[in-house]
Design a protein around this motif. Structure first.
Motif, PDB file in Angstrom:
ATOM      1  N   GLN A  39      46.958  29.106 -34.417  1.00 18.38           N
ATOM      2  CA  GLN A  39      46.068  30.253 -34.596  1.00 18.38           C
ATOM      3  C   GLN A  39      44.706  29.813 -35.119  1.00 18.38           C
ATOM      4  O   GLN A  39      43.665  30.314 -34.686  1.00 18.38           O
ATOM      5  CB  GLN A  39      46.708  31.251 -35.572  1.00 18.38           C
ATOM      6  CG  GLN A  39      45.871  32.510 -35.797  1.00 18.38           C
ATOM      7  CD  GLN A  39      45.615  33.281 -34.513  1.00 18.38           C
ATOM      8  OE1 GLN A  39      46.518  33.420 -33.680  1.00 18.38           O
ATOM      9  NE2 GLN A  39      44.402  33.772 -34.328  1.00 18.38           N
ATOM     10  N   ILE A  40      44.696  28.857 -36.059  1.00 20.27           N
ATOM     11  CA  ILE A  40      43.432  28.360 -36.607  1.00 20.27           C
ATOM     12  C   ILE A  40      42.614  27.677 -35.512  1.00 20.27           C
ATOM     13  O   ILE A  40      41.397  27.897 -35.387  1.00 20.27           O
ATOM     14  CB  ILE A  40      43.693  27.395 -37.772  1.00 20.27           C
ATOM     15  CG1 ILE A  40      44.262  28.168 -38.978  1.00 20.27           C
ATOM     16  CG2 ILE A  40      42.419  26.659 -38.184  1.00 20.27           C
ATOM     17  CD1 ILE A  40      44.694  27.289 -40.125  1.00 20.27           C
ATOM     18  N   GLU A  41      43.264  26.856 -34.706  1.00 19.60           N
ATOM     19  CA  GLU A  41      42.531  26.170 -33.635  1.00 19.60           C
ATOM     20  C   GLU A  41      42.076  27.165 -32.564  1.00 19.60           C
ATOM     21  O   GLU A  41      41.016  26.969 -31.949  1.00 19.60           O
ATOM     22  CB  GLU A  41      43.423  25.091 -33.024  1.00 19.60           C
ATOM     23  CG  GLU A  41      43.710  23.953 -34.000  1.00 19.60           C
ATOM     24  CD  GLU A  41      44.560  22.862 -33.393  1.00 19.60           C
ATOM     25  OE1 GLU A  41      44.761  21.847 -34.055  1.00 19.60           O
ATOM     26  OE2 GLU A  41      45.007  23.046 -32.248  1.00 19.60           O
ATOM     27  N   LYS A  42      42.834  28.243 -32.358  1.00 24.38           N
ATOM     28  CA  LYS A  42      42.393  29.295 -31.439  1.00 24.38           C
ATOM     29  C   LYS A  42      41.138  29.968 -31.983  1.00 24.38           C
ATOM     30  O   LYS A  42      40.199  30.269 -31.236  1.00 24.38           O
ATOM     31  CB  LYS A  42      43.509  30.304 -31.247  1.00 24.38           C
ATOM     32  CG  LYS A  42      43.129  31.461 -30.329  1.00 24.38           C
ATOM     33  CD  LYS A  42      44.278  32.451 -30.196  1.00 24.38           C
ATOM     34  CE  LYS A  42      43.861  33.644 -29.320  1.00 24.38           C
ATOM     35  NZ  LYS A  42      44.973  34.636 -29.214  1.00 24.38           N
ATOM     36  N   ASP A  43      41.113  30.224 -33.316  1.00 21.52           N
ATOM     37  CA  ASP A  43      39.920  30.812 -33.932  1.00 21.52           C
ATOM     38  C   ASP A  43      38.707  29.923 -33.729  1.00 21.52           C
ATOM     39  O   ASP A  43      37.593  30.401 -33.456  1.00 21.52           O
ATOM     40  CB  ASP A  43      40.150  31.033 -35.426  1.00 21.52           C
ATOM     41  CG  ASP A  43      41.210  32.089 -35.703  1.00 21.52           C
ATOM     42  OD1 ASP A  43      41.778  32.074 -36.803  1.00 21.52           O
ATOM     43  OD2 ASP A  43      41.470  32.925 -34.806  1.00 21.52           O
ATOM     44  N   ILE A  44      38.891  28.610 -33.860  1.00 13.30           N
ATOM     45  CA  ILE A  44      37.769  27.675 -33.699  1.00 13.30           C
ATOM     46  C   ILE A  44      37.282  27.681 -32.256  1.00 13.30           C
ATOM     47  O   ILE A  44      36.069  27.680 -31.989  1.00 13.30           O
ATOM     48  CB  ILE A  44      38.196  26.262 -34.134  1.00 13.30           C
ATOM     49  CG1 ILE A  44      38.437  26.234 -35.648  1.00 13.30           C
ATOM     50  CG2 ILE A  44      37.137  25.231 -33.756  1.00 13.30           C
ATOM     51  CD1 ILE A  44      38.901  24.896 -36.162  1.00 13.30           C
ATOM     52  N   GLN A  80      35.620  35.559 -39.632  1.00 10.29           N
ATOM     53  CA  GLN A  80      36.440  36.174 -40.671  1.00 10.29           C
ATOM     54  C   GLN A  80      37.922  35.879 -40.450  1.00 10.29           C
ATOM     55  O   GLN A  80      38.658  35.620 -41.408  1.00 10.29           O
ATOM     56  CB  GLN A  80      36.184  37.682 -40.686  1.00 10.29           C
ATOM     57  CG  GLN A  80      34.768  38.070 -41.101  1.00 10.29           C
ATOM     58  CD  GLN A  80      34.492  39.546 -40.906  1.00 10.29           C
ATOM     59  OE1 GLN A  80      35.324  40.281 -40.385  1.00 10.29           O
ATOM     60  NE2 GLN A  80      33.308  39.986 -41.312  1.00 10.29           N
ATOM     61  N   SER A  81      38.350  35.906 -39.179  1.00  9.79           N
ATOM     62  CA  SER A  81      39.742  35.592 -38.881  1.00  9.79           C
ATOM     63  C   SER A  81      40.070  34.156 -39.257  1.00  9.79           C
ATOM     64  O   SER A  81      41.143  33.869 -39.803  1.00  9.79           O
ATOM     65  CB  SER A  81      40.013  35.823 -37.389  1.00  9.79           C
ATOM     66  OG  SER A  81      41.324  35.445 -37.045  1.00  9.79           O
ATOM     67  N   LEU A  82      39.136  33.242 -38.975  1.00  6.72           N
ATOM     68  CA  LEU A  82      39.340  31.837 -39.325  1.00  6.72           C
ATOM     69  C   LEU A  82      39.470  31.680 -40.837  1.00  6.72           C
ATOM     70  O   LEU A  82      40.357  30.970 -41.329  1.00  6.72           O
ATOM     71  CB  LEU A  82      38.177  31.001 -38.789  1.00  6.72           C
ATOM     72  CG  LEU A  82      38.166  29.527 -39.183  1.00  6.72           C
ATOM     73  CD1 LEU A  82      39.396  28.820 -38.638  1.00  6.72           C
ATOM     74  CD2 LEU A  82      36.897  28.845 -38.668  1.00  6.72           C
ATOM     75  N   GLU A  83      38.588  32.327 -41.587  1.00 10.58           N
ATOM     76  CA  GLU A  83      38.643  32.224 -43.050  1.00 10.58           C
ATOM     77  C   GLU A  83      39.949  32.797 -43.591  1.00 10.58           C
ATOM     78  O   GLU A  83      40.553  32.242 -44.519  1.00 10.58           O
ATOM     79  CB  GLU A  83      37.447  32.960 -43.653  1.00 10.58           C
ATOM     80  CG  GLU A  83      37.322  32.789 -45.166  1.00 10.58           C
ATOM     81  CD  GLU A  83      36.081  33.455 -45.716  1.00 10.58           C
ATOM     82  OE1 GLU A  83      35.399  34.136 -44.931  1.00 10.58           O
ATOM     83  OE2 GLU A  83      35.795  33.286 -46.909  1.00 10.58           O
ATOM     84  N   GLN A  84      40.407  33.889 -42.993  1.00 14.75           N
ATOM     85  CA  GLN A  84      41.654  34.503 -43.437  1.00 14.75           C
ATOM     86  C   GLN A  84      42.849  33.600 -43.134  1.00 14.75           C
ATOM     87  O   GLN A  84      43.744  33.433 -43.974  1.00 14.75           O
ATOM     88  CB  GLN A  84      41.830  35.859 -42.758  1.00 14.75           C
ATOM     89  CG  GLN A  84      43.100  36.603 -43.168  1.00 14.75           C
ATOM     90  CD  GLN A  84      43.208  37.951 -42.474  1.00 14.75           C
ATOM     91  OE1 GLN A  84      42.328  38.336 -41.706  1.00 14.75           O
ATOM     92  NE2 GLN A  84      44.279  38.672 -42.736  1.00 14.75           N
ATOM     93  N   ASP A  85      42.873  33.009 -41.924  1.00 16.52           N
ATOM     94  CA  ASP A  85      43.991  32.137 -41.555  1.00 16.52           C
ATOM     95  C   ASP A  85      44.021  30.869 -42.409  1.00 16.52           C
ATOM     96  O   ASP A  85      45.102  30.355 -42.737  1.00 16.52           O
ATOM     97  CB  ASP A  85      43.894  31.764 -40.074  1.00 16.52           C
ATOM     98  CG  ASP A  85      44.139  32.965 -39.177  1.00 16.52           C
ATOM     99  OD1 ASP A  85      43.678  32.934 -38.020  1.00 16.52           O
ATOM    100  OD2 ASP A  85      44.789  33.928 -39.625  1.00 16.52           O
TER     101      ASP A  85
END
Length: 502
Positions: A39-44, A80-85
Motif C-alpha cells: 500500500q505504501i509503495e502504491k501511494d508513492i 495524506q494517505s502515504l503519511e497515514q500508512d
C-alpha cells in the motif's frame, strides 16, 4: 517431593515457557507487513503519477489560451494517505531517516503548491489579456476607419499609419507570447514606443481606444516573462528528488525489517532444533509441537516466495513507468512526433555532423493556413484530428533519417540532413504542400487547409557559426514571408547556405 512429582513440576513450568518463546520468535518473523508495504509503495507510485500529470497539465495551460485549472491541483490525497500508512507500522515510525525524508517531501510539495497558486493567479491575468487583445485591436481599427472617413486627408494618412503600426504590434506581441525571447521583447517595446510617440496628435476617442490596446500589450509583455519564470521554478521544485529520497529511505527500512525477519527466522530454526532434542526425550507427548514448527516453516517459505514475486512485479511496473515518462519528455502527446526539446537536440547534432562532413542541413518551418477556421467551425476535437492527419501524411515522403516535429498549435518543423542539392529541399516542400492541400475531409466535415513554409539551411563548415535557435528563427522568418506573399507557398531564408553544385 518424589522424583516423579519433580518431573511433573518441571514439565508444567518448562512447557509454557517453551511455547511462549516459540510464539515470540514466530511473531518476530511476521513483523514485516507485506500488505502495508504494498500500500505504501502504491501511494508513492500515485504520488509520482499525479506529480507528473500536474507538470503536463501546467505545460498545457502555458500553451493554450484557456486551461482547466481544476487539473492543476497538487496530489494532497496520496500524500495524506502515504503519511497515514507510514504511521501504521512500528518499524516505519521508529526510523529517523524516514521521518526526515517524509518531512522534506511535505516541504517540497508545499513549495510547489505555493508556486502553482501564484501561477494560477498570474495565468488568469495573462489569458484575459491574450483573449481580449485581438478584440481590442478590431474595435480600434473600426474606430480608425470611422474617424478617417470624417476627418481631413492629412488626418486620414496619420490614422492609416497608426493602423499599420498597431497591426505590426499585434504580430510582434503574439510572436513574443509564443517565443518570449529578448529580441522579440525589444521589438515589442519598440513597437509600443513608436505608437506612443505621436499619441497626443490623435483624436481623444482614438487615444482612449489606443490606451486599451496598449494596456493589453503591456500585460502580455510583462506577464509572459513572469509566468515562464514561475513555470521554471515549479519545474525546479524538488518533488521528484524528495519522492526518490523517501523511496530510498523506505527501501532501507524494509530491508532492515526483512533482515530482522530473517534473523529471527534463524533463531526460530535454532530453537526448533532444541525442541527437537526435547522431543526425543518427551517422545510422543511433544509430537504435536513438532508438527506446529513444521507448519510454521512452510508458511514462512510461502510468504517469502510471495514477497519475491511481488517485488519482481513492482520492479517491472516501475521500469514501464520510467519508459513512459521518458516518452512524454521527448514526444508530442497529440501526434506522437518529437517535441521542440528533442528537435533542438537533434538539430544541434545535425549541425555538428554537417561541420565534419561538409554537408547541408535544412530546416523547414511551416504552419497551417485555414486551421483556425477548422477549430472555430468544428471544434478543437476536429482540429486535433487535422493535426494528426497532417503529421501522418507529411511523414510519408520523408526519409528514415529525417525528422518531423510539432512545436505546438499548428506549427511543424521538418529537419533534413545530407541534402545534396537545393532541388531536394524544393521537392520535400512541394510534396508537403500537396499532401496538406489534399486533406479535404476530416471526421465527415469538409475542410480547406494549406501550408506556408519557410526554409533555411546551413552548409558544411559554415554551420559552425549557426546555432540551432538561429537556424530555426531563419526558417520562421521565411515562413512569415510566405504568409505575406499569399500563403500556400514556400520561401527561402536570405541567409540560406547551399553547396556550389546547386
Amino acid at each position: 517431593m518424589t522424583i516423579q512429582r519433580l518431573r511433573l513440576v518441571l514439565v508444567a513450568v518448562l512447557m509454557p515457557a517453551a511455547m511462549l518463546m516459540l510464539a515470540f520468535l514466530y511473531s518476530k518473523t511476521q513483523a514485516l507487513d507485506v500488505d502495508l508495504q504494498n500500500q505504501i509503495e502504491k501511494d508513492i507510485r500515485q504520488l509520482r503519477q499525479f506529480d507528473a500529470e500536474l507538470d503536463v497539465n501546467l505545460l498545457r495551460a502555458r500553451l493554450g489560451t484557456s486551461a482547466d485549472y481544476a487539473k492543476l491541483k497538487l496530489p494532497l490525497n496520496p500524500l495524506q494517505s502515504l503519511e497515514q500508512d507510514l504511521g501504521q507500522a512500528s518499524y516505519t515510525k521508529q526510523s529517523a531517516l524516514l521521518q526526515q525524508a517524509l518531512q522534506q517531501l511535505k516541504v517540497s510539495f508545499g513549495l510547489k503548491q505555493l508556486l502553482v497558486g501564484q501561477f494560477l493567479a498570474q495565468d488568469a491575468t495573462l489569458k484575459d489579456a491574450i483573449i481580449n487583445f485581438p478584440g481590442a485591436i478590431a474595435q480600434f481599427q473600426a474606430l480608425l476607419v470611422k474617424t478617417a472617413a470624417t476627418g481631413s486627408p492629412l488626418e486620414g494618412q496619420l490614422l492609416d499609419a497608426l493602423g499599420n503600426k498597431v497591426n505590426n504590434l499585434l504580430t510582434v506581441i503574439f510572436r513574443f507570447n509564443l517565443t518570449p525571447d529578448q529580441a522579440l521583447g525589444e521589438q515589442t517595446i519598440a513597437a509600443i514606443d513608436e505608437i506612443e510617440r505621436y499619441q497626443t496628435a490623435y483624436p481623444p476617442d482614438v487615444r482612449l481606444r489606443l490606451e486599451q490596446v496598449l494596456r493589453h500589450a503591456r500585460t502580455i509583455l510583462s506577464q509572459r516573462i513572469v509566468e515562464d519564470q514561475l513555470i521554471a521554478n515549479i519545474a525546479a521544485a524538488p518533488t521528484v528528488v524528495s519522492v526518490n529520497a523517501l523511496s530510498s529511505a523506505l527501501d532501507q527500512v524494509f530491508t532492515q525489517a526483512l533482515d530482522d525477519k530473517q534473523r529471527y527466522r534463524s533463531y526460530l530454526f535454532a530453537y526448533a532444533g532444541v525442541l527437537l532434542v526435547l522431543l526425543l526425550y518427551l517422545g510422543l507427548r511433544l509430537v504435536k509441537s513438532y508438527q506446529v514448527i513444521a507448519q510454521v516453516n512452510k508458511r514462512l517459505q510461502a510468504s517469502n516466495e510471495t514477497l519475491e514475486r511481488r517485488v519482481a512485479e513492482r520492479t517491472a511496473a516501475l521500469e514501464q513507468q520510467s519508459a513512459q515518462m521518458k516518452q512524454l519528455a521527448t514526444r508530442d502527446a497529440l501526434t506522437g512526433l518529437i517535441n521542440r526539446r528533442q528537435l533542438m537536440d537533434l538539430l544541434a547534432h545535425a549541425l555538428q555532423r554537417a561541420e565534419r562532413r561538409a554537408s547541408v542541413v535544412v530546416v523547414m518551418f511551416f504552419d497551417l493556413d485555414g486551421f483556425k477556421a477548422v477549430n472555430d467551425t468544428y471544434g478543437h476535437a476536429c482540429g486535433d484530428l487535422v493535426l494528426q492527419e497532417v503529421a501522418q501524411r507529411v511523414q510519408r515522403h520523408m526519409r528514415q533519417e529525417d525528422w518531423l516535429a510539432r512545436l505546438g498549435g499548428d506549427e511543424f518543423v521538418i529537419l533534413l540532413e545530407e541534402v545534396r542539392t537545393r532541388d531536394g529541399a524544393l521537392r520535400v516542400a512541394e510534396e508537403t504542400l500537396t499532401e496538406i492541400e489534399s486533406i479535404t475531409q476530416i471526421d465527415g466535415h469538409p475542410i480547406a487547409i494549406s501550408a506556408s513554409i519557410g526554409i533555411s539551411s546551413a552548409l558544411g563548415r559554415a554551420s559552425i557559426r549557426v546555432t540551432p535557435d538561429e537556424l530555426l528563427n531563419q526558417a520562421d522568418h521565411a515562413m512569415y514571408q510566405a504568409k505575406q506573399d499569399g500563403k500556400r507557398c514556400y520561401r527561402f531564408s536570405a541567409d540560406a547556405n547551399w553547396s556550389e553544385a546547386t
